[in-house]
Design a protein around this motif. Sequence first.
Motif, PDB file in Angstrom:
ATOM      1  N   ALA A 129       5.800  -8.584  -5.118  1.00 43.70           N
ATOM      2  CA  ALA A 129       4.781  -7.828  -4.106  1.00 43.70           C
ATOM      3  C   ALA A 129       5.312  -7.226  -3.132  1.00 43.70           C
ATOM      4  N   HIS A 130       7.003  -7.470  -2.843  1.00 43.51           N
ATOM      5  CA  HIS A 130       7.391  -6.730  -1.515  1.00 43.51           C
ATOM      6  C   HIS A 130       8.634  -5.851  -2.065  1.00 43.51           C
ATOM      7  N   ALA A 131       8.759  -4.740  -1.182  1.00 38.94           N
ATOM      8  CA  ALA A 131       9.949  -4.152  -1.844  1.00 38.94           C
ATOM      9  C   ALA A 131      11.290  -4.508  -1.770  1.00 38.94           C
ATOM     10  N   ILE A 132      11.680  -5.480  -0.936  1.00 39.77           N
ATOM     11  CA  ILE A 132      12.902  -5.972  -1.254  1.00 39.77           C
ATOM     12  C   ILE A 132      13.018  -7.010  -2.311  1.00 39.77           C
ATOM     13  N   GLY A 133      12.048  -7.740  -2.755  1.00 39.34           N
ATOM     14  CA  GLY A 133      11.968  -8.258  -3.957  1.00 39.34           C
ATOM     15  C   GLY A 133      11.742  -7.367  -5.077  1.00 39.34           C
TER      16      GLY A 133
ATOM     17  N   PRO B  18       5.154 -16.130 -11.486  1.00 33.93           N
ATOM     18  CA  PRO B  18       4.562 -15.134 -12.161  1.00 33.93           C
ATOM     19  C   PRO B  18       3.843 -14.131 -11.428  1.00 33.93           C
ATOM     20  N   VAL B  19       3.619 -13.067 -11.708  1.00 38.42           N
ATOM     21  CA  VAL B  19       2.907 -11.898 -11.044  1.00 38.42           C
ATOM     22  C   VAL B  19       1.635 -12.110 -10.513  1.00 38.42           C
ATOM     23  N   ARG B  20       1.212 -12.240  -9.263  1.00 36.00           N
ATOM     24  CA  ARG B  20      -0.141 -12.303  -8.792  1.00 36.00           C
ATOM     25  C   ARG B  20      -0.518 -11.483  -7.741  1.00 36.00           C
ATOM     26  N   PRO B  21      -1.464 -10.947  -7.777  1.00 28.06           N
ATOM     27  CA  PRO B  21      -1.677  -9.825  -6.638  1.00 28.06           C
ATOM     28  C   PRO B  21      -2.143 -10.501  -5.388  1.00 28.06           C
ATOM     29  N   LEU B  22      -1.517 -10.002  -4.227  1.00 28.06           N
ATOM     30  CA  LEU B  22      -1.766 -10.880  -3.002  1.00 28.06           C
ATOM     31  C   LEU B  22      -2.526  -9.947  -2.175  1.00 28.06           C
TER      32      LEU B  22
ATOM     33  N   ARG C 121      -5.332  -6.054  -2.287  1.00 26.69           N
ATOM     34  CA  ARG C 121      -5.980  -4.990  -3.257  1.00 26.69           C
ATOM     35  C   ARG C 121      -4.937  -4.071  -3.744  1.00 26.69           C
ATOM     36  N   TYR C 122      -3.711  -3.718  -3.055  1.00 25.84           N
ATOM     37  CA  TYR C 122      -2.956  -2.884  -3.434  1.00 25.84           C
ATOM     38  C   TYR C 122      -1.756  -3.574  -4.180  1.00 25.84           C
ATOM     39  N   SER C 123      -1.624  -4.675  -4.331  1.00 26.86           N
ATOM     40  CA  SER C 123      -0.763  -5.326  -5.161  1.00 26.86           C
ATOM     41  C   SER C 123      -0.593  -4.753  -6.741  1.00 26.86           C
ATOM     42  N   VAL C 124       0.693  -4.939  -7.264  1.00 20.60           N
ATOM     43  CA  VAL C 124       0.800  -4.793  -8.806  1.00 20.60           C
ATOM     44  C   VAL C 124       0.016  -5.815  -9.354  1.00 20.60           C
ATOM     45  N   ARG C 125      -0.991  -5.637 -10.390  1.00 24.89           N
ATOM     46  CA  ARG C 125      -1.824  -6.534 -10.736  1.00 24.89           C
ATOM     47  C   ARG C 125      -1.273  -7.226 -11.995  1.00 24.89           C
ATOM     48  N   ASP C 126      -0.302  -7.148 -12.783  1.00 22.44           N
ATOM     49  CA  ASP C 126       0.213  -8.037 -13.868  1.00 22.44           C
ATOM     50  C   ASP C 126       1.655  -7.423 -14.198  1.00 22.44           C
ATOM     51  N   ARG C 127       2.232  -8.178 -14.699  1.00 21.41           N
ATOM     52  CA  ARG C 127       3.438  -8.276 -15.193  1.00 21.41           C
ATOM     53  C   ARG C 127       3.946  -7.125 -15.965  1.00 21.41           C
TER      54      ARG C 127
END
Length: 258
Positions: free
Chosen positions: A144-148, A168-172, A174-180
């Motif tokens: 969810a963050h650029a450096i990661g 696991p990928v989880r949205p933080l 409403r703009y977060s990537v939604r899934d793996r």
Amino acid sequence: MTTASSTAVPTLIGSVQRALRLLEAVGAHRDGAPAKQLAREAGLPLPTAYHLLRTLTHEGYLRRENGVFRIGAAAENLTAAPGVRSRPRPASVADSLDHWRDALGAPVYCAVYCDGEIDLIAVADTPGTPAVGEWASFRETGHAHAIGQCLLAQLDERAREDHLDRHPVRPLTRYSVRDRATLLERLRTLRRGEPVIERQEYALGTVCAAIPVTAGATIAAMAISVPLDREDRLLPAVEQLRGEVASLLRSFVFSISI
């Protein structure tokens, strides 16, 4: 008979007392604590605590990792027996980040991927241009963050899948990537060496950019963040950072293999 000199109140340096209160507060937390908590426990205003924490970190008495402050090598050396002092962490990383923070007018971050985890090893910011607050673990939310994302993009496919199995990928927001699947597709389409841009995926009102850093076998990244209303500064600043990092690496001054 008492004299004026025998009853005089000793001269005390308030800033030294405040720094000691902060050191005591940090020492009470084996796993470290964030600036806001330390300021509260030391009974200090946050801006004052921020200045003192930054100074103590620069001098090696504290170290900042993953958004929390821990006792540093210089403080440990105060009670160490002669000949067994800790080797201080190289200062070149922190010094370089301080320089770039001042030159860019924005917080600067450095992270490495080590032993299967994202490790934020240094942050340079000021009270006027604060770093993004770690409201969700940076280590666990690399998607969810650029450096990661920049670090994950440098991993081979197997290591990347292993990381996402554990975190696991989880949205933080409403703009977060939604899934793996969406994240993996984004990482696959990144061109080698290009900045990773993230807009409000980790923190609302903040945009970030990260660049990969090549230092031997170390997987590393540098990043900056700016408020959303100053987004026009993001790309020029990260391009300036990329040029300066490349120049410094060529001079063999900057080493992040620590």
